[in-house]
Motif scaffolding. Sequence first.
Motif, mmCIF file in Angstrom:
data_model
loop_
_atom_site.group_PDB
_atom_site.id
_atom_site.type_symbol
_atom_site.label_atom_id
_atom_site.label_comp_id
_atom_site.label_asym_id
_atom_site.label_seq_id
_atom_site.Cartn_x
_atom_site.Cartn_y
_atom_site.Cartn_z
ATOM 1 N N ASP A 93 1.156 -48.385 -59.393
ATOM 2 C CA ASP A 93 0.509 -48.944 -59.081
ATOM 3 C C ASP A 93 0.307 -50.195 -57.779
ATOM 4 N N LEU A 94 1.786 -50.710 -57.149
ATOM 5 C CA LEU A 94 2.359 -51.046 -56.357
ATOM 6 C C LEU A 94 1.856 -50.400 -55.355
ATOM 7 N N ILE A 95 2.362 -49.325 -55.575
ATOM 8 C CA ILE A 95 2.518 -47.909 -54.057
ATOM 9 C C ILE A 95 0.777 -48.206 -53.655
ATOM 10 N N GLY A 96 0.750 -48.001 -52.207
ATOM 11 C CA GLY A 96 -0.520 -48.285 -51.064
ATOM 12 C C GLY A 96 -1.299 -49.575 -51.205
ATOM 13 N N CYS A 97 -0.622 -50.567 -51.886
ATOM 14 C CA CYS A 97 -1.161 -52.212 -52.404
ATOM 15 C C CYS A 97 -1.504 -52.490 -50.023
ATOM 16 N N ARG A 98 -1.935 -53.085 -50.000
ATOM 17 C CA ARG A 98 -2.372 -53.796 -48.878
ATOM 18 C C ARG A 98 -1.661 -55.671 -49.402
ATOM 19 N N VAL A 99 -0.752 -56.008 -47.901
ATOM 20 C CA VAL A 99 0.059 -56.946 -48.207
ATOM 21 C C VAL A 99 -0.379 -57.995 -46.575
ATOM 22 N N SER A 100 -0.421 -58.534 -47.182
ATOM 23 C CA SER A 100 -0.566 -60.032 -46.190
ATOM 24 C C SER A 100 -0.271 -61.524 -46.841
ATOM 25 N N THR A 153 -0.286 -65.743 -46.524
ATOM 26 C CA THR A 153 -0.477 -67.028 -46.881
ATOM 27 C C THR A 153 -1.256 -67.441 -45.578
ATOM 28 N N GLU A 154 -0.979 -67.279 -44.411
ATOM 29 C CA GLU A 154 -1.408 -67.786 -43.652
ATOM 30 C C GLU A 154 -2.243 -66.927 -42.938
ATOM 31 N N GLY A 155 -2.783 -65.781 -43.654
ATOM 32 C CA GLY A 155 -3.633 -64.917 -42.905
ATOM 33 C C GLY A 155 -2.903 -63.686 -42.634
ATOM 34 N N ALA A 156 -1.625 -63.524 -42.409
ATOM 35 C CA ALA A 156 -1.096 -62.173 -41.295
ATOM 36 C C ALA A 156 -1.049 -60.755 -41.874
ATOM 37 N N GLU A 157 -1.553 -59.985 -41.721
ATOM 38 C CA GLU A 157 -1.117 -58.170 -42.501
ATOM 39 C C GLU A 157 -0.736 -57.719 -42.168
ATOM 40 N N TYR A 158 0.122 -57.074 -43.003
ATOM 41 C CA TYR A 158 1.731 -56.088 -42.535
ATOM 42 C C TYR A 158 1.984 -55.065 -43.158
ATOM 43 N N GLY A 159 0.556 -54.889 -43.388
ATOM 44 C CA GLY A 159 0.791 -52.935 -43.579
ATOM 45 C C GLY A 159 0.008 -53.348 -45.271
ATOM 46 N N LEU A 160 1.113 -51.707 -45.842
ATOM 47 C CA LEU A 160 0.856 -50.917 -46.586
ATOM 48 C C LEU A 160 2.285 -50.939 -47.553
ATOM 49 N N LEU A 161 2.544 -50.985 -48.679
ATOM 50 C CA LEU A 161 3.553 -50.607 -49.309
ATOM 51 C C LEU A 161 3.690 -49.666 -49.808
ATOM 52 N N ASN A 177 17.399 -56.854 -57.702
ATOM 53 C CA ASN A 177 16.342 -56.937 -57.430
ATOM 54 C C ASN A 177 15.253 -55.794 -56.527
ATOM 55 N N ASP A 178 14.136 -55.192 -57.096
ATOM 56 C CA ASP A 178 13.942 -54.209 -56.133
ATOM 57 C C ASP A 178 13.231 -54.898 -54.771
ATOM 58 N N VAL A 179 13.195 -54.039 -53.804
ATOM 59 C CA VAL A 179 12.275 -54.375 -52.301
ATOM 60 C C VAL A 179 11.614 -53.546 -52.278
ATOM 61 N N TYR A 180 10.463 -54.398 -51.506
ATOM 62 C CA TYR A 180 8.817 -53.319 -51.244
ATOM 63 C C TYR A 180 9.505 -53.070 -49.993
ATOM 64 N N LEU A 181 9.019 -51.975 -49.615
ATOM 65 C CA LEU A 181 9.411 -51.373 -48.264
ATOM 66 C C LEU A 181 7.738 -51.542 -48.010
ATOM 67 N N ILE A 182 7.466 -52.424 -46.708
ATOM 68 C CA ILE A 182 5.741 -52.544 -46.302
ATOM 69 C C ILE A 182 6.040 -51.417 -44.827
ATOM 70 N N LYS A 183 4.578 -50.633 -44.662
ATOM 71 C CA LYS A 183 4.880 -49.806 -43.670
ATOM 72 C C LYS A 183 3.432 -50.955 -42.561
ATOM 73 N N GLU A 236 -5.466 -54.021 -59.157
ATOM 74 C CA GLU A 236 -7.064 -53.581 -58.831
ATOM 75 C C GLU A 236 -7.710 -52.968 -57.680
ATOM 76 N N ASN A 237 -7.300 -54.701 -56.695
ATOM 77 C CA ASN A 237 -8.342 -54.328 -55.709
ATOM 78 C C ASN A 237 -6.662 -53.863 -54.553
ATOM 79 N N LYS A 238 -5.840 -53.422 -55.043
ATOM 80 C CA LYS A 238 -4.525 -53.075 -53.973
ATOM 81 C C LYS A 238 -4.318 -54.374 -52.688
ATOM 82 N N HIS A 239 -4.146 -55.237 -53.567
ATOM 83 C CA HIS A 239 -3.928 -56.316 -52.244
ATOM 84 C C HIS A 239 -2.607 -57.105 -52.457
ATOM 85 N N ILE A 240 -1.412 -57.722 -52.049
ATOM 86 C CA ILE A 240 -0.357 -58.236 -53.145
ATOM 87 C C ILE A 240 -0.166 -59.130 -51.719
#
Length: 171
Positions: free
Chosen positions: A100-107, A109-117, A126-132, A152-156
Motif C-alpha cells: 500500500d505504501l509503494i507508489g505513494c507520492r512523498v512531500s 510539511t514545507e511543500g517540497a515534493e520528493y517523488g514516489l516511494l 527500522n525500515d528505510v523508504y526508498l523515494i525516487k 487511500e490517496n497514495k500520499h506520504i
Amino acid sequence: MEYLRVGLIVRPHGVRGAVKLLPLSDDLGRYASLKEAYLERGSSYEPVVVSGVGVRDDAVYASISGVTTREEAEKLRNVYLCVDRAHAAKLPPGRYFVVDLIGCRVSDTEGAEYGLLEDVLETGANDVYLIKGKRTLLVPALKKLLAEVDVENKHIMLHADVLREVGLFED
C-alpha cells in the motif's frame, strides 16, 4: 482480487510434503490461523488449504493441500504463499502493508515534493523508504518523521525539520 504475500517457500521440510516458509509478516502469530491461501505462480494464484502450521523462531512450517511428498514440496521452492486482502491480518493504527505504501507520492510539511516511494528496505533496526524523484532519497520509517500517511490517496507527508536530520540523498 488483490493478493498479499505472507511467506516465501524456501525448502521442503521432512518427507511428507511439508514446507518451510520465510515469514513476510511481523506477526508470527497470524500463521496459526492461516487455513486458506494461494500459491503465486507468475501472474496466477492457485488456491490451497494450509494445515499443520508450526512457528519456530524465524520460520514457519506448514503442509499445503495436494503436496504429499518431498519431491512435490521441492517444486514449490521460491514460490510465494499469499492471502487475499479480505483475509489479511488487521493492522493496528499507524501500521501499513508495504504494497500500500509503494507508489505513494512523498512531500514534506514545507511543500517540497520528493517523488514516489519505490521500495521499503528492511534493515533490521527500522525500515528505510526508498523515494525516487529528481534525486533518490533514503529515509528511515520513523514515527517522528511521518507527518501523515494516506494510503487511500497514495500520499506520504514528512516533517521537513526531521527530514533534514535523518534524510539521505543518494547522489
